[in-house]
Design an enzyme around this catalytic site. Structure first.
Site, PDB file in Angstrom:
ATOM      1  N   GLY A  22      31.272  44.145  37.296  1.00  0.00           N
ATOM      2  CA  GLY A  22      32.282  43.333  37.960  1.00  0.00           C
ATOM      3  C   GLY A  22      31.982  41.839  37.933  1.00  0.00           C
ATOM      4  O   GLY A  22      31.389  41.306  36.986  1.00  0.00           O
ATOM      5  N   TYR A 226      37.090  45.789  55.755  1.00  0.00           N
ATOM      6  CA  TYR A 226      36.914  44.777  54.698  1.00  0.00           C
ATOM      7  C   TYR A 226      37.316  43.402  55.238  1.00  0.00           C
ATOM      8  O   TYR A 226      36.587  42.420  55.070  1.00  0.00           O
ATOM      9  CB  TYR A 226      37.751  45.154  53.467  1.00  0.00           C
ATOM     10  CG  TYR A 226      37.476  44.260  52.272  1.00  0.00           C
ATOM     11  CD1 TYR A 226      36.338  44.445  51.488  1.00  0.00           C
ATOM     12  CD2 TYR A 226      38.346  43.223  51.929  1.00  0.00           C
ATOM     13  CE1 TYR A 226      36.079  43.623  50.387  1.00  0.00           C
ATOM     14  CE2 TYR A 226      38.094  42.400  50.844  1.00  0.00           C
ATOM     15  CZ  TYR A 226      36.964  42.604  50.079  1.00  0.00           C
ATOM     16  OH  TYR A 226      36.694  41.778  48.995  1.00  0.00           O
ATOM     17  N   VAL A 257      40.845  39.786  41.212  1.00  0.00           N
ATOM     18  CA  VAL A 257      40.217  40.061  39.919  1.00  0.00           C
ATOM     19  C   VAL A 257      40.212  41.561  39.645  1.00  0.00           C
ATOM     20  O   VAL A 257      40.010  42.373  40.567  1.00  0.00           O
ATOM     21  CB  VAL A 257      38.751  39.513  39.946  1.00  0.00           C
ATOM     22  CG1 VAL A 257      38.090  39.710  38.586  1.00  0.00           C
ATOM     23  CG2 VAL A 257      38.735  38.047  40.348  1.00  0.00           C
TER      24      VAL A 257
HETATM   25  N1  LIG Z   1      37.887  41.777  42.761  1.00  0.00           N
HETATM   26  C1  LIG Z   1      38.586  41.024  43.608  1.00  0.00           C
HETATM   27  O1  LIG Z   1      39.810  40.854  43.474  1.00  0.00           O
HETATM   28  C2  LIG Z   1      37.890  40.338  44.742  1.00  0.00           C
HETATM   29  C3  LIG Z   1      38.675  39.530  45.588  1.00  0.00           C
HETATM   30  C4  LIG Z   1      38.052  38.875  46.640  1.00  0.00           C
HETATM   31  C5  LIG Z   1      36.698  39.015  46.825  1.00  0.00           C
HETATM   32  N2  LIG Z   1      35.947  39.818  45.998  1.00  0.00           N
HETATM   33  C6  LIG Z   1      34.516  39.934  46.240  1.00  0.00           C
HETATM   34  O2  LIG Z   1      33.802  39.722  45.037  1.00  0.00           O
HETATM   35  C7  LIG Z   1      32.544  40.430  45.108  1.00  0.00           C
HETATM   36  C8  LIG Z   1      32.340  41.250  43.851  1.00  0.00           C
HETATM   37  O3  LIG Z   1      33.281  42.302  43.844  1.00  0.00           O
HETATM   38  P1  LIG Z   1      33.850  42.951  42.513  1.00  0.00           P
HETATM   39  O4  LIG Z   1      35.305  42.691  42.526  1.00  0.00           O
HETATM   40  O5  LIG Z   1      33.057  42.548  41.351  1.00  0.00           O
HETATM   41  O6  LIG Z   1      33.645  44.509  42.855  1.00  0.00           O
HETATM   42  P2  LIG Z   1      32.827  45.669  42.110  1.00  0.00           P
HETATM   43  O7  LIG Z   1      33.070  45.633  40.643  1.00  0.00           O
HETATM   44  O8  LIG Z   1      33.148  46.899  42.865  1.00  0.00           O
HETATM   45  O9  LIG Z   1      31.309  45.242  42.348  1.00  0.00           O
HETATM   46  C9  LIG Z   1      30.686  45.392  43.593  1.00  0.00           C
HETATM   47  C10 LIG Z   1      29.195  45.377  43.356  1.00  0.00           C
HETATM   48  O10 LIG Z   1      28.537  45.488  44.629  1.00  0.00           O
HETATM   49  C11 LIG Z   1      27.528  46.470  44.487  1.00  0.00           C
HETATM   50  N3  LIG Z   1      27.126  47.048  45.755  1.00  0.00           N
HETATM   51  C12 LIG Z   1      27.849  47.758  46.644  1.00  0.00           C
HETATM   52  N4  LIG Z   1      27.071  48.139  47.669  1.00  0.00           N
HETATM   53  C13 LIG Z   1      25.835  47.635  47.436  1.00  0.00           C
HETATM   54  C14 LIG Z   1      24.596  47.680  48.130  1.00  0.00           C
HETATM   55  N5  LIG Z   1      24.461  48.353  49.289  1.00  0.00           N
HETATM   56  N6  LIG Z   1      23.526  47.034  47.609  1.00  0.00           N
HETATM   57  C15 LIG Z   1      23.637  46.369  46.435  1.00  0.00           C
HETATM   58  N7  LIG Z   1      24.771  46.321  45.717  1.00  0.00           N
HETATM   59  C16 LIG Z   1      25.863  46.948  46.215  1.00  0.00           C
HETATM   60  C17 LIG Z   1      28.121  47.510  43.541  1.00  0.00           C
HETATM   61  O11 LIG Z   1      27.094  48.349  43.031  1.00  0.00           O
HETATM   62  P3  LIG Z   1      27.367  49.887  42.580  1.00  0.00           P
HETATM   63  O12 LIG Z   1      27.840  49.837  41.164  1.00  0.00           O
HETATM   64  O13 LIG Z   1      26.018  50.492  42.744  1.00  0.00           O
HETATM   65  O14 LIG Z   1      28.402  50.450  43.509  1.00  0.00           O
HETATM   66  C18 LIG Z   1      28.714  46.559  42.501  1.00  0.00           C
HETATM   67  O15 LIG Z   1      27.707  46.119  41.624  1.00  0.00           O
HETATM   68  C19 LIG Z   1      32.600  41.239  46.395  1.00  0.00           C
HETATM   69  O16 LIG Z   1      31.924  40.540  47.419  1.00  0.00           O
HETATM   70  C20 LIG Z   1      34.088  41.310  46.701  1.00  0.00           C
HETATM   71  O17 LIG Z   1      34.354  41.521  48.066  1.00  0.00           O
HETATM   72  C21 LIG Z   1      36.528  40.481  44.953  1.00  0.00           C
END
Ligand SMILES: NC(=O)c1ccc[n+]([C@@H]2O[C@H](COP(=O)([O-])OP(=O)(O)OC[C@H]3O[C@@H](n4cnc5c(N)ncnc54)[C@H](OP(=O)(O)O)[C@@H]3O)[C@@H](O)[C@H]2O)c1
Length: 302
Positions: A22, A226, A257
């Site tokens: 991600g 969340y 994203v």
């Molecule tokens: N995508 C969006 O539209 C969006 C919008 C606003 C904010 N965000 C923020 O952006 C950040 C990245 O999210 P993303 O969109 O890239 O989501 P993602 O692809 O689901 O990635 C989340 C990551 O967090 C890891 N994770 C979850 N629990 C964990 C733990 N206990 N210890 C260590 N790692 C852990 C996951 O690992 P595993 O693979 O092991 O589960 C994964 O690598 C997050 O903070 C999210 O809230 C995203």
């Protein structure tokens, strides 16, 4: 460790949590391309090592990207990681708190029917499952994980000449997503808000969830954990920035994203989603601290 021989490098050293996929993985890629040394962390060792191999296959040198296991919700894992960074480098320049979970599950039928988060999950209210265990885990990873990792690494950031912390918040990390005026005012007013009070408020949220009093007591009722976890991350960013004026500490909404956290319903590719966090991580010295960035623009906590 006293007397440890540290790896010396003229490069900035950044650590990214939840970086096996991600936005986190792409943040690592973009930091590397800007000449920053990266400690890629992931809770699962195999997934983390595969991500490092992916970066190396696309040109990163072996010495510029290191892996260390980190489950942000496991204090022993956090302590081990902090010990590794201390012994290896004796300092840290950039911490990116990226790891998070959604805190909810969606019914399979709905997953096959919506294509864009633009449709808003709230339109699918009846298809969202949020159990107490999911809600509690979401707070523990998104908020308390950010806090535990930050507290463990602040002594190493204090050894940097130009320390920065970037917390991944969200559009849901804005105060407008908390319906209750009293809670909103408490989260807003830095003259009174402390880390202890934030903990108390989160405990109230968990109790209200358990007793089905979310609406009555001014909490969001859908995607609730969340939203509350990210509003807490935003508030914590401001508390920390006030407490550590020598560290540049900001939070950022990366854009909507396409990643696993939203079942790949986002609009932007990770290449665009990582740009805001990387921009904030590499702000020039003397840049403002305690801000909410909407991608690359300073925005409002409201
Ligand atoms: N995508 C969006 O539209 C969006 C919008 C606003 C904010 N965000 C923020 O952006 C950040 C990245 O999210 P993303 O969109 O890239 O989501 P993602 O692809 O689901 O990635 C989340 C990551 O967090 C890891 N994770 C979850 N629990 C964990 C733990 N206990 N210890 C260590 N790692 C852990 C996951 O690992 P595993 O693979 O092991 O589960 C994964 O690598 C997050 O903070 C999210 O809230 C995203």
């Amino acid at each position: 460790m006293e007397g440890a021989i540290h790896t010396t490098t003229s490069k900035m050293i950044a650590l990214v949590t939840g970086a096996n996929k991600g936005i986190g993985l792409e943040i690592c890629r973009q930091l590397l391309s800007k000449g920053v040394m990266v400690i890629l962390t992931a809770r699962d060792e195999q997934r983390g090592l595969a991500a490092v191999a992916n970066l190396q296959a696309s040109g990163a040198s072996d010495s510029d990207v290191l892996f260390h296991q980190l489950d942000v919700a496991d204090s022993a894992s956090v302590a081990s990681l902090a010990g590794f960074v201390r012994d290896q480098f004796g300092k840290l320049d950039v911490l990116v708190n990226n790891a998070a979970v959604s805190g909810l599950a969606l019914s399979p039928e709905i997953l096959s029917s919506f294509k864009q988060l633009r449709d808003r999950l709230t339109d699918y209210a009846n298809s969202i499952t949020e159990t107490y265990d999911m809600v509690e885990e979401c707070l523990h990873i998104n908020y308390y994980g950010t806090k535990t990792v930050t507290e463990a690494l602040i002594p190493l950031l204090q050894s940097s000449q130009s320390p920065r912390i970037v917390n991944l918040s969200s559009f849901y990390g804005r105060l407008r997503y908390i319906p209750g005026d009293r809670i909103k005012e408490e989260m807003r007013n830095l003259d009174f808000l402390s880390e202890d009070r934030l903990n108390e408020l989160l405990q109230c949220f968990l109790n209200d969830f358990k007793e089905r009093k979310l609406e009555e007591n001014g909490w969001p009722t859908r995607i609730c954990a969340y939203k509350v976890s990210k509003v807490a991350v935003s508030a914590y960013t401001r508390i920390l920035a006030k407490k550590y004026p020598n560290i540049c500490i900001n939070c950022v909404h990366p854009g909507v994203v396409k990643t696993d956290i939203n079942w790949n319903t986002g609009e932007l590719p990770v290449e665009e989603g990582a740009q805001g966090p990387v921009f904030v991580a590499l702000l020039p010295d003397g840049s403002p601290s305690g801000q909410f960035y909407d991608m690359k623009e300073v925005s409002s906590f409201e």
